[in-house]
Design a protein around this motif. Structure first.
Motif, short mmCIF file in Angstrom:
data_model
loop_
_atom_site.label_atom_id
_atom_site.label_comp_id
_atom_site.label_asym_id
_atom_site.label_seq_id
_atom_site.Cartn_x
_atom_site.Cartn_y
_atom_site.Cartn_z
N THR A 7 0.96 -1.09 0.06
CA THR A 7 -0.06 -0.13 -0.11
C THR A 7 0.65 1.33 0.00
N GLN A 8 1.92 1.24 0.66
CA GLN A 8 2.89 2.49 1.06
C GLN A 8 3.55 2.50 -0.33
N ASP A 24 15.50 1.11 -3.27
CA ASP A 24 15.61 2.58 -3.19
C ASP A 24 14.18 3.17 -2.55
N ARG A 25 13.28 2.76 -3.23
CA ARG A 25 11.79 3.24 -2.52
C ARG A 25 11.28 2.80 -1.18
N ILE A 26 11.81 1.30 -1.04
CA ILE A 26 11.48 0.95 0.41
C ILE A 26 12.38 1.69 1.35
N ILE A 35 7.51 3.46 6.96
CA ILE A 35 7.63 2.11 7.29
C ILE A 35 8.65 2.35 8.70
N THR A 36 8.25 1.50 9.48
CA THR A 36 8.75 1.74 10.78
C THR A 36 9.87 0.80 11.13
N PRO A 421 -1.34 12.80 4.88
CA PRO A 421 -1.88 11.34 5.62
C PRO A 421 -1.98 10.37 4.71
N SER A 422 -1.86 10.44 3.45
CA SER A 422 -2.43 9.61 2.52
C SER A 422 -1.10 8.95 1.51
N GLY A 423 0.18 9.69 1.94
CA GLY A 423 1.27 9.21 1.30
C GLY A 423 1.32 9.85 -0.26
N VAL A 424 0.96 11.07 -0.57
CA VAL A 424 0.80 11.81 -1.69
C VAL A 424 1.93 12.92 -1.56
N LEU A 425 1.75 13.95 -2.58
CA LEU A 425 2.30 15.18 -2.64
C LEU A 425 3.87 14.90 -2.84
N ASP A 426 4.02 14.02 -3.75
CA ASP A 426 5.73 13.88 -4.03
C ASP A 426 6.11 14.78 -4.80
N ARG A 427 5.61 15.80 -5.26
CA ARG A 427 6.11 16.96 -6.29
C ARG A 427 6.37 18.29 -5.38
N PHE A 428 6.10 18.16 -4.03
CA PHE A 428 6.38 19.20 -3.06
C PHE A 428 7.69 18.81 -1.85
#
Length: 471
Positions: A7-8, A24-26, A35-36, A421-428
């Motif tokens: 999901t992440q 790299d992504r993980i 991820i904790t 809160p939902s893992g978006v906004l990667d352009r900021f």
């Protein structure tokens, strides 16, 4: 059923070097807190099936993570997320230390040492007492209440509960009023640790957007109201003054409307005011949110005096204060008296304290603007009338990729999804305006180098640097 890691990962896709890209992504999910540490990752077979990749690809990605210290693999026990043991130092412009842009907090005020010395006499007068202060020293609560009254919100000292910082204040509020399993409305973006606290207490996060300040920026008032009416969240956590990270300020009319709707939906409004008085040149001063309707307010000394000054507070109604004090002993038995005495001394000279913070933030804002112009001319500096940071729109560039490349160059930069809160906004990306200008100049040079590397397609070094919390 999708795993938490799957999901992440979201819409992650790679056409070449798939194992390295996945590793790299993980790693980035781990470094920015999605991820904790210690969390068990899906088995190679399960993740391969979920992502539609070969098991060999997943195994290779896990091997790369293990080689960099970002995973522990034990036969029969699976793979768990980990961090390399490496110390992060305070930056020095002349050296090769890491610059930590996850921290957005002004350095200590020049008057802090003198205030500490004066506070010792106050502490001496308390040595004959038990030393526990569940609601806070009366003298400190009086000063905090007087500050609210001066800002346009009449407040009785009995409405104040002194805490050990703003995050501790939120913890106490959630202990008293949290509703596990219920919805909590939050801004997108928002302060990451507050989002984490809400998740830990079992709230289902419902986002409402906030855009960069300026023309058309700020809150979507219709979305705010519609979310309240349709979701009827148990509580809403909002930062309405110099929003962290966008710097927006909610207009007074929108505050009044929000307060009125929240009353009809039974939503408890929790308003974070830690940045409320960090004004550089906004040009107007709103009243505290609770002047428009019922709300619990959270404040702090750490953003205006020093990050190490762990003094915060809660302003609430008298019945709410009783509930807060009933819940607090399960967390702690009071805020340290020495720090409370120091806070009393500082609040007695609040105008000078805020003037010093304004000077520091103004210089920091100018340094960020100059650094972007010199090293990232493609990225526009948004309007920043106050607060702690600039929220940059990177256009088509991924802040996750930029963050990885920046780490390889000694700059810790939290990516945009860390504030979502939902893992978006990667352009900021959030850039603090709180550092010394010379440190900011060096950081922007490193960021520019990382920017060019990402734009040219360079792959990050997957073995460097551990993570740091976002402040």
């Amino acid at each position: 059923m999708a795993s938490r890691l799957g999901t992440q990962l979201g819409e992650w896709r790679a056409t070449t070097a798939v194992a390295q890209s996945l590793a790299d992504r993980i790693r980035m999910l781990l470094l920015d807190g999605r991820i904790t540490v210690g969390e068990r990752l899906p088995s190679e077979r399960a993740l391969a099936a979920e992502l539609g990749r070969s098991r060999a690809t997943i195994a290779r990605a896990y091997e790369l993570l293990e080689a960099g210290g970002y995973a522990d693999r034990v036969h029969g026990s699976g793979t768990r997320a980990a961090l390399p043991a490496q110390r992060i130092h305070r930056p020095s412009p002349a050296g090769d230390d890491v610059i930590d842009f996850t921290i957005a907090s002004v350095g200590s005020t020049p008057g802090l040492h003198a205030a500490t010395v004066r506070a010792l006499d106050r502490v001496a007068g308390l040595l004959g007492t038990p030393g526990y202060s569940l609601d806070g020293l009366p003298e400190l609560r009086e000063r905090i209440a007087a500050r609210y009254t001066a800002r346009g919100l009449p407040t009785d000292p009995a409405q104040i509960v002194v805490t050990s910082g703003a995050m501790h204040a939120l913890t106490v509020v959630l202990a008293a009023f949290g509703a596990r399993g219920r919805a909590a409305m939050v801004e997108q973006p928002s302060f990451p640790h507050a989002l984490d606290a809400l998740r830990r207490t079992g709230h289902r996060l419902v986002p409402t957007p906030v855009t960069v300040t300026g023309d058309g920026g700020g809150w979507d008032a219709s979305h705010l109201v519609d979310t309240l009416r349709t979701q009827r969240p148990a509580l809403a956590y909002l930062i309405v003054d110099f929003h962290n990270p966008t710097g927006a300020t909610m207009p007074e009319l929108e505050r009044a409307r929000l307060a009125a709707v929240a009353r009809t939906t039974g939503t408890l409004l929790v308003i974070d005011e830690t940045c409320a008085e960090l004004d550089i040149d906004r040009g107007w001063t709103p009243r505290p949110f609770a002047a428009h309707g019922p709300a619990i307010l959270i404040g702090s000394m750490s953003k205006i005096a020093w990050g190490g000054m762990r003094i915060g507070w809660i302003r609430a109604s008298l019945p709410q204060v009783r509930q807060l004090l009933d819940a607090r002993p399960s967390i702690d038995l009071g805020t340290p008296l020495l720090e409370q005495c120091i806070a009393i001394e500082l609040l007695d000279d609040m105008d000078a304290l805020l003037a010093r913070a304004r000077t520091r933030l103004s210089a920091g804002r100018s340094a960020v603007a100059a650094g972007l112009a010199a090293h990232l001319p493609e990225v526009a500096m948004p309007e920043v009338p106050g607060g702690l940071s600039a929220w940059l729109d990177l256009g088509g560039t991924s802040s996750t990729s930029l963050s990885l490349a920046a780490r390889d160059r000694g700059l810790l930069l939290p990516p945009g999804p860390r504030f979502s809160p939902s893992g978006v906004l990667d352009r900021f990306a959030r850039i603090p305006i709180t550092w010394e200008p010379e440190v900011t100049a060096l950081a922007c040079a490193r960021l520019g180098d990382a920017w060019r590397a990402v734009r040219s397609g360079e792959r990050p070094d997957s073995t460097r640097l551990a993570a740091s919390a976002v402040v």
